[in-house]
Structures are given as C-alpha cells and as structure tokens.
Design a protein around this motif. Structure first.
Motif, PDB file in Angstrom:
ATOM      1  N   CYS A 227      46.219  29.953  39.393  1.00  0.00           N
ATOM      2  CA  CYS A 227      46.148  31.310  38.851  1.00  0.00           C
ATOM      3  C   CYS A 227      46.996  32.278  39.676  1.00  0.00           C
ATOM      4  O   CYS A 227      47.678  33.153  39.139  1.00  0.00           O
ATOM      5  CB  CYS A 227      44.698  31.790  38.810  1.00  0.00           C
ATOM      6  SG  CYS A 227      43.689  30.968  37.551  1.00  0.00           S
TER       7      CYS A 227
ATOM      8  N   SER B 177      45.687  35.946  34.861  1.00  0.00           N
ATOM      9  CA  SER B 177      44.547  36.829  35.122  1.00  0.00           C
ATOM     10  C   SER B 177      43.223  36.238  34.653  1.00  0.00           C
ATOM     11  O   SER B 177      42.160  36.721  35.056  1.00  0.00           O
ATOM     12  CB  SER B 177      44.763  38.184  34.441  1.00  0.00           C
ATOM     13  OG  SER B 177      44.908  38.013  33.032  1.00  0.00           O
ATOM     14  N   GLU B 178      43.260  35.200  33.797  1.00  0.00           N
ATOM     15  CA  GLU B 178      42.020  34.655  33.262  1.00  0.00           C
ATOM     16  C   GLU B 178      42.009  33.132  33.354  1.00  0.00           C
ATOM     17  O   GLU B 178      43.057  32.471  33.272  1.00  0.00           O
ATOM     18  CB  GLU B 178      41.819  35.086  31.810  1.00  0.00           C
ATOM     19  CG  GLU B 178      41.599  36.592  31.662  1.00  0.00           C
ATOM     20  CD  GLU B 178      41.165  36.958  30.254  1.00  0.00           C
ATOM     21  OE1 GLU B 178      41.590  36.271  29.308  1.00  0.00           O
ATOM     22  OE2 GLU B 178      40.407  37.916  30.108  1.00  0.00           O
TER      23      GLU B 178
ATOM     24  N   TYR C  62      31.024  36.044  33.952  1.00  0.00           N
ATOM     25  CA  TYR C  62      32.433  36.426  33.892  1.00  0.00           C
ATOM     26  C   TYR C  62      32.711  37.325  35.081  1.00  0.00           C
ATOM     27  O   TYR C  62      32.144  38.411  35.192  1.00  0.00           O
ATOM     28  CB  TYR C  62      32.747  37.160  32.585  1.00  0.00           C
ATOM     29  CG  TYR C  62      34.205  37.543  32.443  1.00  0.00           C
ATOM     30  CD1 TYR C  62      35.158  36.592  32.066  1.00  0.00           C
ATOM     31  CD2 TYR C  62      34.630  38.848  32.696  1.00  0.00           C
ATOM     32  CE1 TYR C  62      36.497  36.935  31.933  1.00  0.00           C
ATOM     33  CE2 TYR C  62      35.968  39.193  32.569  1.00  0.00           C
ATOM     34  CZ  TYR C  62      36.898  38.227  32.188  1.00  0.00           C
ATOM     35  OH  TYR C  62      38.227  38.569  32.073  1.00  0.00           O
TER      36      TYR C  62
ATOM     37  N   GLY D 213      37.975  37.767  36.098  1.00  0.00           N
ATOM     38  CA  GLY D 213      38.811  37.078  35.116  1.00  0.00           C
ATOM     39  C   GLY D 213      38.439  35.635  34.861  1.00  0.00           C
ATOM     40  O   GLY D 213      39.110  34.955  34.083  1.00  0.00           O
ATOM     41  N   ARG D 214      37.362  35.146  35.505  1.00  0.00           N
ATOM     42  CA  ARG D 214      36.973  33.742  35.305  1.00  0.00           C
ATOM     43  C   ARG D 214      35.659  33.657  34.538  1.00  0.00           C
ATOM     44  O   ARG D 214      34.641  34.193  34.963  1.00  0.00           O
ATOM     45  CB  ARG D 214      36.831  33.010  36.640  1.00  0.00           C
ATOM     46  CG  ARG D 214      36.368  31.541  36.465  1.00  0.00           C
ATOM     47  CD  ARG D 214      36.668  30.739  37.699  1.00  0.00           C
ATOM     48  NE  ARG D 214      38.098  30.760  37.961  1.00  0.00           N
ATOM     49  CZ  ARG D 214      38.648  30.585  39.157  1.00  0.00           C
ATOM     50  NH1 ARG D 214      37.883  30.353  40.201  1.00  0.00           N
ATOM     51  NH2 ARG D 214      39.958  30.633  39.301  1.00  0.00           N
TER      52      ARG D 214
END
Length: 256
Positions: free
Chosen positions: A221, A227-228, A240, A243-244
């Motif tokens: 990442c 970003s996710e 959440y 971004g994960r």
C-alpha cells in the motif's frame, strides 16, 4: 447487528458451503460419502474421463486427471509451469494444453503473478496460482471431512480459494478488470490485487485466531500509494480503519 444475532448460524452456513459448494444436487444427498461421490462422478469422471476424451480427443486421460489432482493439492501455491511439467512428467506444451482444457470446463482457474502496478501491460506470467472453481470439489477429491475446520492450515487454503472464486465471478466479463497476486523477492506477497476500472485494491486472507502483522500488505500500500485495502478474516469484527476494511469471510462472500 448481523454478526451479533446471526454470526454462529452464518458460520454454519459457511461450513456447509465449503463442504457442499454451489451444486443443488449435492445438497440433496443424505450423507458425506454420497456428497463426495456425486461431486467426483460429475467432475472427475464425467468431465475428465468422458467429456474431454470425446470432445478434445484427449488420449492420456490419466495424465490429465493427475494434473487436475495435483493442481487441487497445490491450491494457493505459486506454480512455475516448467517445474510443474517436470513434477508430473509431461511436456510444457501438453501441460499448457491440459490446463486450458481444465479452465474451459470450469474446473480450475489461474491467477497470475505481478510485480508491477501496471498489471495490464505486463507479459503473460510464467508463475501463477491455481484455484478450484468450486472449493467443495477439492474437498471431495482430496477426501477432506468435516474435521477440516479444525485444521487452520487447510482452512486458510479454502478461505483463499473462496475469495478467489468469488472475485472471479464478480469481475467476469468486465473489460479492463481482473485479479492478480503480488509477490516480490520471495519475501513479500499479497494474496490478491483486484483491478476495476482505474482502481487497484489489494486483498489479504488470514484464517487465524490471532491476526499477525500484515507487513506485505502494509508495504505494498505504501509502495504503490494505495489508500484502501481489505483484510479477510476468520471471524473478527467488521472494522474500517486508516483505509483498511477488516471483514469476516462469511460477510465478504455475502457483500462481494
């Protein structure tokens, strides 16, 4: 709320789905032996021993069957084509032809390796992973039983296979979309890189009681400036953060 009130029931459905797959006739069988027999008869025997010899003129059926079982046994493992050909004692050209037959009959599918962010511009990979189109067929062929759920290593393989086949169905027919896995220097690996349109989404699958550090996912990442990302877990709460998305497998299969 769904996890709180129905989590255990959904986990039971997940177990049944792994053992019985998406075949309604299998659901009608009364015992484990009958379910396995039906899956093997319809796939190994009918497709490999009857349909392909007749349609594709395959003469060495045992070679094809041996390849299929070998691929099921290696689900989720990086496969080098030339090495696999040596292991099962067939030529690389025959291996390529046989794997093409298995893909066209919806028995297995490949996910290619990438080391670059420009996944669509790379050459065809010589290294790839293979997955069963339906995980229940692997259960039957390898003669796994219900106690497979107590084996975290095997369940990690099935969890990864379920995510792979789910993503394949989601992206099927979408131009410019696809699935890859990331591996660099035999040290850093991320299970899946999903491309939809202009976006790239890395997905890691961890079937463990305690989730270890996901250093490869973090590194990718940061390296690709993504970003996710998604972390698919055994039964951890849906969260959440930064971004994960951390999501239980049963929820992932329902949501995606």
């Amino acid at each position: 709320e769904l996890a709180m009130w129905h989590g255990q029931q959904l986990q039971r459905h997940l177990r049944r789905y792994i053992l019985e797959g998406g075949f309604p006739r299998v659901w009608q069988q009364q015992d484990e032996y009958s379910k396995h027999r039906h899956l093997i008869e319809q796939h190994v025997q009918k497709v490999i021993r009857e349909d392909l010899p007749q349609i594709a003129k395959v003469r060495k059926v045992r070679e094809l069957e041996s390849l299929y079982i070998s691929l099921l046994d290696r689900v989720g493992e990086e496969t080098v084509f030339n090495k696999l050909a040596q292991d099962i004692n067939i030529s690389p050209s025959i291996l390529e032809k046989y794997t093409d037959y298995l893909q066209k009959t919806f028995l297995v599918f490949p996910v290619e390796r990438t080391k670059t962010k420009n996944v669509l511009r790379q050459r065809r990979a010589s290294r790839m992973k293979f997955y069963a189109m339906d995980a229940a067929v692997r259960v039957a062929v390898l003669k796994n039983r219900a106690d497979v759920f107590e084996n975290p290593t095997e369940m990690g393989i099935y969890a990864e296979n379920l995510v792979a086949s789910d993503l394949l169905r989601r992206l099927s027919g979408r131009v410019g979309s696809g699935i890859w896995y990331y591996r660099e220097s035999n040290r850093y690996e991320v299970d899946f890189i999903v491309k939809e349109g202009d976006s790239l989404l890395p997905i890691e699958v961890k079937w463990r009681e305690n989730i270890p550090a996901v250093s490869s996912l973090d590194r990718l990442c940061q390296k690709w400036d993504l970003s996710e990302s998604i972390l698919v877990t055994k039964d951890f709460d849906l969260t959440y953060q930064n971004g994960r998305l951390s999501i239980p497998l049963w929820f992932f299969l329902m949501a995606f």
